[in-house]
Design a protein around this motif. Structure first.
Motif, PDB file in Angstrom:
ATOM      1  N   ARG A 159      30.843 -15.221   9.287  1.00 34.20           N
ATOM      2  CA  ARG A 159      30.736 -16.422  10.112  1.00 34.20           C
ATOM      3  C   ARG A 159      31.074 -16.166  11.561  1.00 34.20           C
ATOM      4  O   ARG A 159      30.439 -16.685  12.455  1.00 34.20           O
ATOM      5  CB  ARG A 159      31.640 -17.515   9.548  1.00 34.20           C
ATOM      6  CG  ARG A 159      31.000 -18.058   8.288  1.00 34.20           C
ATOM      7  CD  ARG A 159      31.736 -19.252   7.724  1.00 34.20           C
ATOM      8  NE  ARG A 159      31.299 -19.413   6.343  1.00 34.20           N
ATOM      9  CZ  ARG A 159      30.912 -20.578   5.837  1.00 34.20           C
ATOM     10  NH1 ARG A 159      30.919 -21.659   6.560  1.00 34.20           N
ATOM     11  NH2 ARG A 159      30.531 -20.645   4.591  1.00 34.20           N
ATOM     12  N   THR A 162      19.294 -29.966   8.267  1.00 35.61           N
ATOM     13  CA  THR A 162      20.436 -29.122   8.597  1.00 35.61           C
ATOM     14  C   THR A 162      20.954 -29.407   9.989  1.00 35.61           C
ATOM     15  O   THR A 162      22.134 -29.205  10.275  1.00 35.61           O
ATOM     16  CB  THR A 162      20.015 -27.643   8.520  1.00 35.61           C
ATOM     17  OG1 THR A 162      19.275 -27.467   7.330  1.00 35.61           O
ATOM     18  CG2 THR A 162      21.212 -26.729   8.507  1.00 35.61           C
ATOM     19  N   LYS A 165      22.259 -20.678   9.644  1.00 37.38           N
ATOM     20  CA  LYS A 165      22.924 -21.983   9.509  1.00 37.38           C
ATOM     21  C   LYS A 165      22.325 -22.767   8.350  1.00 37.38           C
ATOM     22  O   LYS A 165      23.049 -23.429   7.592  1.00 37.38           O
ATOM     23  CB  LYS A 165      22.774 -22.779  10.818  1.00 37.38           C
ATOM     24  CG  LYS A 165      23.518 -22.142  11.977  1.00 37.38           C
ATOM     25  CD  LYS A 165      24.276 -23.186  12.778  1.00 37.38           C
ATOM     26  CE  LYS A 165      25.071 -22.534  13.907  1.00 37.38           C
ATOM     27  NZ  LYS A 165      24.273 -22.335  15.132  1.00 37.38           N
ATOM     28  N   LEU A 223      23.897 -21.359   5.295  1.00 36.75           N
ATOM     29  CA  LEU A 223      25.296 -21.747   5.119  1.00 36.75           C
ATOM     30  C   LEU A 223      25.417 -23.213   4.747  1.00 36.75           C
ATOM     31  O   LEU A 223      26.252 -23.594   3.922  1.00 36.75           O
ATOM     32  CB  LEU A 223      26.066 -21.482   6.415  1.00 36.75           C
ATOM     33  CG  LEU A 223      26.508 -20.031   6.577  1.00 36.75           C
ATOM     34  CD1 LEU A 223      27.224 -19.853   7.893  1.00 36.75           C
ATOM     35  CD2 LEU A 223      27.394 -19.631   5.413  1.00 36.75           C
ATOM     36  N   HIS A 224      24.558 -24.029   5.335  1.00 36.84           N
ATOM     37  CA  HIS A 224      24.568 -25.457   5.043  1.00 36.84           C
ATOM     38  C   HIS A 224      24.379 -25.687   3.541  1.00 36.84           C
ATOM     39  O   HIS A 224      25.084 -26.487   2.923  1.00 36.84           O
ATOM     40  CB  HIS A 224      23.436 -26.123   5.826  1.00 36.84           C
ATOM     41  CG  HIS A 224      23.348 -27.598   5.640  1.00 36.84           C
ATOM     42  ND1 HIS A 224      24.177 -28.471   6.306  1.00 36.84           N
ATOM     43  CD2 HIS A 224      22.535 -28.357   4.867  1.00 36.84           C
ATOM     44  CE1 HIS A 224      23.880 -29.706   5.952  1.00 36.84           C
ATOM     45  NE2 HIS A 224      22.889 -29.666   5.086  1.00 36.84           N
ATOM     46  N   ASP A 270      27.427 -24.274   1.502  1.00 35.70           N
ATOM     47  CA  ASP A 270      28.608 -25.139   1.555  1.00 35.70           C
ATOM     48  C   ASP A 270      28.447 -26.357   0.659  1.00 35.70           C
ATOM     49  O   ASP A 270      29.409 -26.899   0.144  1.00 35.70           O
ATOM     50  CB  ASP A 270      28.854 -25.592   3.002  1.00 35.70           C
ATOM     51  CG  ASP A 270      29.335 -24.435   3.858  1.00 35.70           C
ATOM     52  OD1 ASP A 270      29.878 -23.475   3.270  1.00 35.70           O
ATOM     53  OD2 ASP A 270      29.150 -24.472   5.088  1.00 35.70           O
ATOM     54  N   ALA A 271      27.185 -26.792   0.471  1.00 36.02           N
ATOM     55  CA  ALA A 271      26.961 -28.017  -0.300  1.00 36.02           C
ATOM     56  C   ALA A 271      26.885 -27.754  -1.806  1.00 36.02           C
ATOM     57  O   ALA A 271      26.807 -28.691  -2.587  1.00 36.02           O
ATOM     58  CB  ALA A 271      25.684 -28.689   0.166  1.00 36.02           C
ATOM     59  N   HIS A 322      23.758 -17.948  -2.190  1.00 35.69           N
ATOM     60  CA  HIS A 322      24.672 -18.823  -2.934  1.00 35.69           C
ATOM     61  C   HIS A 322      24.244 -18.961  -4.386  1.00 35.69           C
ATOM     62  O   HIS A 322      23.057 -19.125  -4.688  1.00 35.69           O
ATOM     63  CB  HIS A 322      24.696 -20.213  -2.288  1.00 35.69           C
ATOM     64  CG  HIS A 322      25.494 -21.200  -3.078  1.00 35.69           C
ATOM     65  ND1 HIS A 322      24.905 -22.077  -3.950  1.00 35.69           N
ATOM     66  CD2 HIS A 322      26.826 -21.414  -3.157  1.00 35.69           C
ATOM     67  CE1 HIS A 322      25.844 -22.806  -4.531  1.00 35.69           C
ATOM     68  NE2 HIS A 322      27.011 -22.426  -4.066  1.00 35.69           N
ATOM     69  N   GLU A 357      30.116 -18.161  -4.311  1.00 31.61           N
ATOM     70  CA  GLU A 357      30.394 -19.334  -3.493  1.00 31.61           C
ATOM     71  C   GLU A 357      30.814 -18.875  -2.108  1.00 31.61           C
ATOM     72  O   GLU A 357      31.221 -17.730  -1.929  1.00 31.61           O
ATOM     73  CB  GLU A 357      31.539 -20.157  -4.131  1.00 31.61           C
ATOM     74  CG  GLU A 357      31.214 -20.762  -5.483  1.00 31.61           C
ATOM     75  CD  GLU A 357      30.360 -22.018  -5.376  1.00 31.61           C
ATOM     76  OE1 GLU A 357      29.999 -22.377  -4.244  1.00 31.61           O
ATOM     77  OE2 GLU A 357      30.038 -22.599  -6.422  1.00 31.61           O
ATOM     78  N   PRO A 358      30.741 -19.775  -1.108  1.00 29.71           N
ATOM     79  CA  PRO A 358      31.156 -19.356   0.234  1.00 29.71           C
ATOM     80  C   PRO A 358      32.597 -18.876   0.284  1.00 29.71           C
ATOM     81  O   PRO A 358      32.938 -18.031   1.100  1.00 29.71           O
ATOM     82  CB  PRO A 358      30.989 -20.629   1.067  1.00 29.71           C
ATOM     83  CG  PRO A 358      30.099 -21.516   0.292  1.00 29.71           C
ATOM     84  CD  PRO A 358      30.224 -21.133  -1.133  1.00 29.71           C
ATOM     85  N   ASP A 359      33.460 -19.410  -0.597  1.00 32.28           N
ATOM     86  CA  ASP A 359      34.860 -19.016  -0.501  1.00 32.28           C
ATOM     87  C   ASP A 359      35.260 -17.990  -1.559  1.00 32.28           C
ATOM     88  O   ASP A 359      36.437 -17.732  -1.746  1.00 32.28           O
ATOM     89  CB  ASP A 359      35.765 -20.254  -0.593  1.00 32.28           C
ATOM     90  CG  ASP A 359      35.397 -21.122  -1.782  1.00 32.28           C
ATOM     91  OD1 ASP A 359      34.466 -20.707  -2.511  1.00 32.28           O
ATOM     92  OD2 ASP A 359      36.011 -22.178  -1.962  1.00 32.28           O
TER      93      ASP A 359
END
Ligand code: SF4
Ligand code: SF4
Lengths: 404, 215
Positions: free
Chosen positions: A113, A189, A196, A199-200, A203-204, A283, A289-291
């Motif tokens: 990021r 987005t 982006k 990532l959008h 994140d969802a 994803h 997952e992002p995290d």
């Protein structure tokens, strides 16, 4: 560790190290992958047609790409006497250059990021942070048609010229639905940057993948992108039955190979884009997952993205051996009468949802309604034009016909 | 003359129904078909040089000259095959059988040389049809290659060796069932026809009763 290596270089050179490394990796992998995709395509077509396919070079034919490559490199490099040499040599270069250039803004893994060019993080994208990534891709891939037009024109051969003309008409037409289909994504987005958009969605979560909101756009994008890459069923520009070899009729050896490489790189780009724009990129619920921070999670994300893209490559190859080629008027009709209106209406739907702050899930029934509506119009509208008058010959031979 | 419009029947493409005009179901249908072939993979091709095709026994390939029970060439040099051959690729030089040799007592002639140009041949099988003693036959050897044109001129020895090679294979049965030479060699039972060409007075067919001779 990479950061230390970068710090060995003088200050001015540091920002170039990581991009250079990435470019080198992408180029090499791309070359290897392309040659094996050709083998895969040949095998796949063989399996579909109840054949065995290439099986002589190496176990299960696995060394076939090496043999092909050697053959292309060692073959005599013929430049016919009647061609415009400069443009003739330039065309394959343009073809490969533009398709490779398009890949520059396509992320092939989890892009960090907070990326800076000198902090030693592997970027997973050649040109990070291009805010107009989508526009860049469409601008550059439509330049690829220059390679085709120049090649066809410089060949000084009517088949090549016809193929090139078809290609230009086709690319110009399909450019529009291609661009239109992703406008909705940009609106949803709020960005045109491919990273982006990815990532959008990530994140969802899986229910935030764009495919749920823009299924119609996905279909339009996929079809238009295939037309843009001149893949069957849209390969009117090189259709063997009518045009010998189309625009590359006069090309042989590695120059022909470059055209081929360009086409396959384009296919890879399409597959990456489809999986990134509509299917969440790297994803995947739970495992990527992002995290997710577990050991090797980056690798898993890369693999997830590669798997998704590979699936689309397979679909594209299967479609090639499944659907017969369009006729040229059908091809144009599909673009101008079907895809462009649908893509435009789809954008209107997104605007409505955005403007009135509706739930984004309204887009799913809206897409379905558009799709069904298009089918309904298709059943009604195409018929009267196809019907002939009852006395077609009487028109053509005026006075003869009245004599009977 | 212009065509009467009443005689013209325009074939209209059938109207598309709803699902057809949306394209996608047809695409998925096609994908299902091709996908099934991939999933349920039964190749129909063969590994050719290692695995020879299973040809039917009436396949028409390279010729052979059959041998009779004494191992001599069965051909009686009657020229029927050369006459029937549409490609004119059979060249026969006949020779009188030695009269005093008991080995040749049952023959008048035999081919001194018998050459078939396998490159000219169209493998129509007319020669086999024409041969009265079932001497010339087509085997199912199909992968004939040679380094020169001369090599493809099959002479008597070569044609006989093809017989030796193929007579025991299941696909190339010797198709003669009658007489030492063939059905035509049963002179006593057969009505011989009058000689179509001039023959010497001591030739058996000159002396035989035939349909054309009134006694
Ligand atoms: S197969 Fe036909 S063409 Fe060949 S030698 Fe016999 S008759 Fe002649
Ligand atoms: S037709 Fe038969 S017997 Fe007569 S010449 Fe030919 S091969 Fe010999």
């Amino acid at each position: 560790m990479l950061e230390q290596i970068i710090n060995w270089f003088p200050e001015w050179a540091r920002p170039f190290i990581m991009p250079m490394l990435t470019i080198a990796i992408v180029l090499q992998v791309n070359l290897g992958v392309c040659s094996y995709l050709i083998l895969l395509e040949r095998k796949l077509s063989a399996w579909m047609q109840d054949r065995i396919g290439p099986n002589r070079v190496g176990p299960w034919g696995l060394l076939q790409p090496v043999a092909d490559m050697l053959k292309l490199l060692l073959k005599e490099d013929v430049i016919p006497g009647h061609v415009n040499k400069f443009l003739y040599v330039l065309a394959p270069g343009i073809s490969v250059f533009t398709t490779m250039l398009a890949f520059a803004v396509v992320p092939f893994g989890p892009v960090p990021r907070n990326l800076s060019a000198t902090d030693g993080q592997f970027p997973y994208i050649i040109a990070p942070g291009v805010d107009l990534g989508l526009v860049f891709i469409f601008a550059v891939t439509s330049l690829a048609v220059y390679g085709i037009i120049l090649g066809g024109w410089a060949s000084n051969n009517k088949y090549s010229a016809l193929g090139a003309m078809r290609a230009s008409a086709q690319v110009v037409s399909y450019e529009i639905p291609l661009g239109m289909s992703v406008v909705g994504l940009a609106l949803l987005t709020g960005s045109m940057s491919i990273e982006k958009i990815l990532l959008h969605q990530a994140d969802a979560g899986i229910l935030g993948w764009n495919i749920w909101f823009q299924p119609l756009a996905c279909v339009i994008f996929f079809a238009a992108a295939m037309a843009e890459a001149q893949r069957l069923p849209f390969d009117l520009s090189e259709c063997e039955q009518e045009l010998v070899g189309g625009w590359h009729t006069e090309y042989s050896a590695m120059k022909w190979g470059l055209f081929f490489l360009g086409e396959y790189t384009h296919v890879i780009t399409i597959s990456f884009l489809t999986s990134i724009l509509f299917f969440g990129g790297w994803h995947f619920p739970w495992i990527a997952e992002p995290d997710s921070q577990y050991l090797g999670s980056t690798l898993v994300k890369v693999l997830v993205l590669l798997t998704k893209s590979f699936a689309f490559i397979i679909v594209i190859q299967m479609l090639r051996w499944t659907i017969p080629r369009f006729r040229f008027d059908q091809l144009m009709g599909l673009a101008w009468k079907v895809l462009i209106p649908l893509a435009t209406l789809n954008v209107v739907c997104v605007m409505i949802v955005k403007q009135f702050h509706l739930n984004e899930w309204w887009l799913l029934p809206m897409s379905a309604a558009l799709f069904l509506g298009a089918g309904l119009i298709g059943t009604q509208s195409s018929r009267p034009f196809a019907r002939r008058t009852s006395e077609p010959v009487a028109e053509a031979h005026g006075h003869h016909a009245h004599a009977h | 003359m212009p065509i009467n419009p009443k005689d013209i029947e325009w074939v209209e493409e059938p109207a598309m129904n709803f699902w057809e005009s949306t394209y996608l179901p047809a695409v998925f249908d096609g994908l299902r078909t091709t996908g099934q072939h991939v999933a349920d993979f039964h190749p129909v091709t063969e590994f050719y040089p290692e695995q020879k095709p299973d040809l039917p026994s009436h396949y028409r390939g390279v010729h052979r000259l059959n041998r009779d029970d004494k191992g001599r060439v069965k051909c009686v040099a009657c020229m029927m095959c050369a006459t029937a051959c549409p490609a004119r690729c059979i060249d026969i030089v006949a020779q009188d059988a030695p009269k005093d040799d008991p080995h040749w007592a049952d023959r008048d002639k035999f081919p001194k040389s018998f050459v078939i140009d396998e490159l000219k041949c169209i493998y129509c099988g007319m020669c086999e049809e024409a041969c009265p003693v079932d001497s010339i036959e087509l085997t199912n050897i199909f992968d004939l290659t040679g380094m020169s044109r001369q090599e493809m001129m099959f002479d008597k020895e070569k044609l006989l060796s093809v017989f030796d090679q193929t007579k025991d294979s299941a696909h190339n049965p010797v198709r003669t069932h009658k007489g030492k030479l063939g059905h035509a060699s049963d002179f006593t039972n057969l009505h011989t026809l009058g000689p179509a060409t001039s023959v010497r007075a001591d030739d058996r067919s000159a002396k035989a009763n035939s349909a054309g001779v009134i006694e």
